[in-house]
Design an enzyme around this catalytic site. Structure first.
Site, short mmCIF file in Angstrom:
data_model
loop_
_atom_site.label_atom_id
_atom_site.label_comp_id
_atom_site.label_asym_id
_atom_site.label_seq_id
_atom_site.Cartn_x
_atom_site.Cartn_y
_atom_site.Cartn_z
N LYS A 284 13.52 46.95 12.58
CA LYS A 284 12.84 46.86 11.59
C LYS A 284 12.16 48.75 11.05
CE LYS A 284 8.51 44.53 10.31
NZ LYS A 284 7.89 43.55 10.50
N GLU A 369 1.15 27.69 13.17
CA GLU A 369 -0.78 27.52 12.29
C GLU A 369 -0.58 26.25 12.47
OE1 GLU A 369 1.59 29.07 10.06
OE2 GLU A 369 0.56 30.83 10.02
N ARG A 397 -0.98 24.94 6.02
CA ARG A 397 -0.76 23.70 6.61
C ARG A 397 -0.63 23.17 8.24
NH1 ARG A 397 4.74 27.63 7.46
NH2 ARG A 397 5.43 27.06 5.10
C1 LIG Z 1 3.46 30.24 7.26
C2 LIG Z 1 2.33 32.16 7.55
N1 LIG Z 1 2.06 32.52 8.56
C3 LIG Z 1 2.39 33.39 8.65
C4 LIG Z 1 2.41 34.03 7.37
C5 LIG Z 1 2.41 36.13 7.72
N2 LIG Z 1 3.87 36.48 8.11
C6 LIG Z 1 3.86 37.59 6.96
S1 LIG Z 1 5.68 38.32 7.48
C7 LIG Z 1 5.29 37.45 8.53
C8 LIG Z 1 6.46 38.21 10.20
C9 LIG Z 1 7.66 37.19 10.01
O1 LIG Z 1 7.92 38.41 10.91
P1 LIG Z 1 9.55 38.12 10.70
O2 LIG Z 1 10.38 36.72 10.46
O3 LIG Z 1 10.57 37.77 11.83
O4 LIG Z 1 10.38 39.12 9.27
P2 LIG Z 1 10.30 40.43 9.63
O5 LIG Z 1 8.58 41.22 9.23
O6 LIG Z 1 10.39 41.16 11.38
O7 LIG Z 1 11.66 41.20 9.23
C10 LIG Z 1 3.80 36.70 8.47
C11 LIG Z 1 2.99 36.46 10.01
C12 LIG Z 1 3.53 34.07 5.74
N3 LIG Z 1 3.78 34.55 5.24
N4 LIG Z 1 3.21 32.92 6.27
#
Ligand SMILES: Cc1ncc(C[n+]2csc(CCOP(=O)(O)OP(=O)(O)O)c2C)c(N)n1
Length: 622
Positions: A284, A369, A397
């Site tokens: 990242k 969630e 959700r």
């Molecule tokens: C249902 C939901 N919960 C929480 C989020 C907030 N959120 C956005 S990105 C993220 C982390 C995603 O991590 P990953 O899939 O590993 O992607 P990375 O940013 O590491 O590339 C979160 C928790 C969301 N977008 N949707």
């Protein structure tokens, strides 16, 4: 201002993926370098999601190089990592408008581009949607390919597993790419994360990294060697990948920053039938040192100078998230039974300090969630005092869990609902527009809308002491700036509103922080102004009294008008046969676009000026 393309000569030639596909494979590393630099320079000027995009530059280039997009469907999960995809698919010169009012969407958006096959913003939808598309592709018989790209954070959600469970049984052609950077927004958590880490730490993986290029890339069409490769990999990677148990053909882990290897591997996998799973390892923030070192801070950034470190936030007054975080620490100091739950939103929900001070009371459940809410129900049954810290939009959700697992059993769970109302740049998928509507119809719920910081603290306290389900919903950002007394938490009387100022003829009933906008309006109009505090139970005694001394009502809330707090007032007046006109001010019945919060308030006539105009129009025309 768009960036000067002279600095990105190869990228300047790529308007669409078809241009990309004309390049020689050997040119791709250079293109990746330019794309990465363009992304960094562009996001640092606009603000937005940065670290995740930097990590998928090679993967995005390789996917568009190998797949025939947009005919082939490329589905990004969450979509915060899709900036490189936007740059390569006709939107390079509009990147300076991303997340702005009327600008490019922050996430893939169907109406914006034919390359965005799924509109997103919430996580973990990619595999299910891709499976649906692959079923349709199978029936269509045009050899259309479908690929889902999902992060190791997003794959922790139940939805992703439900879809994999189904995909494994159907045997449709599809490819799921796990972009594993070992991070969610914060460090990724959970058993699956441990499983992925085990795969990576195996000695075998070390060999694979060295020899893997041969295994994965330089073989002729993988079909001929599928069996051998598969056995080879299965033997090499220990423990057996959970994804194989789901019926996927698992390949990996492989280096997600080697674009040439990625191209070879994807070319091979493209011709493979059945559900395929490619596990790529990425960093990242890749290529920008500061972001690599601190991917949490660089997940989403304000405008900044890439030559310098990210500036510290300079806000003088605390955000509502901080008010919540501070209250949580104070409350946990007093209450041994407190347990605070976050579905992967420690930073956004203001819980960083709490997680350090009270690690034994802190539960990050990953992006889950639904589980967060049912976990709280179980805790409450067994004598703990759980608090679910959750964004309004993500609580959507967990609606059934809130009803079925918490409210029906009348359990003492407090929902601390952040980002309620207009959220700004994240746009329609993230607006907290519906929680009052979907909460107030649930029996047993107490629903509170603080108008300022101190009231927020008092309401959290009130909800925590209640022996039943309660919600406190507060907006994104700072409040009125009113100082909060860190020593004081006052238990409020349930269902009792507060009279802010007394006037005549017109009574303005305010639910939440828009009260600050209503104060000058009430003053100007000589109206009575009420801080309603409770959406449920509603202060019907006060409304009845007001109806005896006032001719007109206005309700104000930062929630959908349909079914919202104002509807509760209408229902009460109707039920009592009280015949008074009521103007409901709130969010209209359409999805609200992105923009800065002030821009959107203004556009929706929710600032002082707009509220006054709405009142004038309603009462002058009636
Ligand atoms: C249902 C939901 N919960 C929480 C989020 C907030 N959120 C956005 S990105 C993220 C982390 C995603 O991590 P990953 O899939 O590993 O992607 P990375 O940013 O590491 O590339 C979160 C928790 C969301 N977008 N949707």
């Amino acid at each position: 201002m768009p960036l000067d393309l002279k600095n990105y000569p190869l990228l300047a030639k790529i308007n669409y993926p078809e241009d990309l596909r004309l390049l020689k494979k050997q040119q791709l590393p250079l293109l990746c370098d330019e794309l990465r630099l363009f992304l960094l320079n562009s996001v640092s000027q606009t603000s937005g999601h940065l670290a995740s995009g930097l990590g998928v530059v090679e993967l995005t280039v390789a996917l568009h190089y190998v797949y025939n997009t947009p005919f082939d469907h490329l589905v990004f999960d969450v979509g915060h990592q899709a900036y490189p995809h936007k740059i390569l698919t006709g939107r390079r010169d509009k990147m300076d408008s991303i997340r702005k009012y009327k600008g490019l969407h922050p996430f893939p958006w169907r109406e914006e581009s034919e390359y965005d096959v799924l509109s997103v913003g919430h996580s973990s939808t990619s595999i299910g949607a891709a499976l649906g598309m692959s079923i349709a592709a199978g029936k269509e018989q045009k050899n259309r390919k479908v690929v889902a790209v999902i992060g190791d954070g997003a794959i922790t959600a139940g939805m992703a597993f439900e879809a994999m469970n189904h995909a494994g049984s159907l045997n449709n052609d599809m490819l799921v790419i796990l972009n594993d950077n070992e991070m969610s927004i914060s460090e990724n958590v959970g058993a699956l994360n441990n499983h992925l880490a085990k795969i990576l730490s195996g000695d075998i993986y070390t060999q694979l990294r060295e020899g893997g290029k041969k295994v994965l890339s330089n073989i002729p069409p993988i079909k001929e060697f599928a069996k051998r490769t598969e056995e080879h990999l299965k033997g090499m990677v220990s423990p057996a990948s959970i994804f194989e148990e789901f019926g996927f053909n698992y390949i990996g882990p492989m280096d997600g920053h080697n674009v040439l290897d990625l191209v070879d591997t994807l070319k091979n996998m493209r011709s493979h039938s059945g559900p395929q799973f490619l596990h790529v390892m990425t960093k990242k923030g890749k290529g920008y040192k500061q972001a690599e070192l601190d991917p949490i801070r660089y997940h989403a950034v304000p405008k900044f100078n890439p030559e310098q470190a990210l500036p510290k936030s300079v806000s003088s007054s605390p955000t509502f998230s901080q008010i919540f975080g501070d209250w949580l620490i104070d409350m946990a100091d007093q209450d041994d039974k407190l347990a605070a739950i976050t579905p992967a939103m420690r930073e956004g929900s203001g819980m960083v300090e709490f997680s350090k001070r009270h690690p034994d009371k802190y539960y990050d459940v990953a992006i889950a969630e639904q589980h967060a809410v049912t976990l709280a129900a179980g805790m409450a049954i067994s004598g703990l005092n759980p608090i679910v810290a959750i964004y309004s939009t993500f609580l959507q959700r967990a609606y059934d869990q809130l009803i079925h697992d918490v409210a029906i059993q009348n359990l003492g769970v407090l929902f601390a609902i952040d980002r309620a109302g207009i959220v700004g740049a994240d746009g329609p998928t993230h607006q907290g527009a519906y929680d009052l509507s979907f909460l107030r119809c649930v029996p047993n719920m107490v629903v509170m809308t603080p108008s300022d910081e101190q009231e927020c603290r008092d309401m959290l306290y009130t909800g925590h002491l209640l022996n039943g389900p309660a919600a406190v919903r507060y907006p994104r950002g700072v409040g009125s700036g009113k100082a909060v007394d860190a020593q004081v938490m006052t238990q409020l009387s349930l269902g009792k509103a507060r009279v802010v100022s007394e006037g005549k003829e017109l009574a303005i009933l305010c639910f939440g922080t828009l009260l600050q906008q209503a104060i000058p309006v009430a003053e100007k109009l000589g109206a009575t102004l009420i801080d309603m505090r409770f959406v449920k139970p509603l202060d019907t005694t006060l409304i009845k009294q007001l109806s005896e001394s006032h001719q007109h009502f206005v309700t104000i809330e930062e929630n959908s008008i349909a079914g919202g707090a104002g509807s509760g007032v209408n229902e009460y007046l109707q039920a009592q046969r009280i015949n008074r006109p009521v103007l409901n001010i709130g969010l209209p019945d359409r999805f609200i676009e992105q923009g800065t919060q002030p821009e959107i308030y203004h556009m929706l006539q929710l600032d002082s000026e707009g509220i006054e105009q709405q009142i004038a129009e309603y009462y002058n025309n009636n």
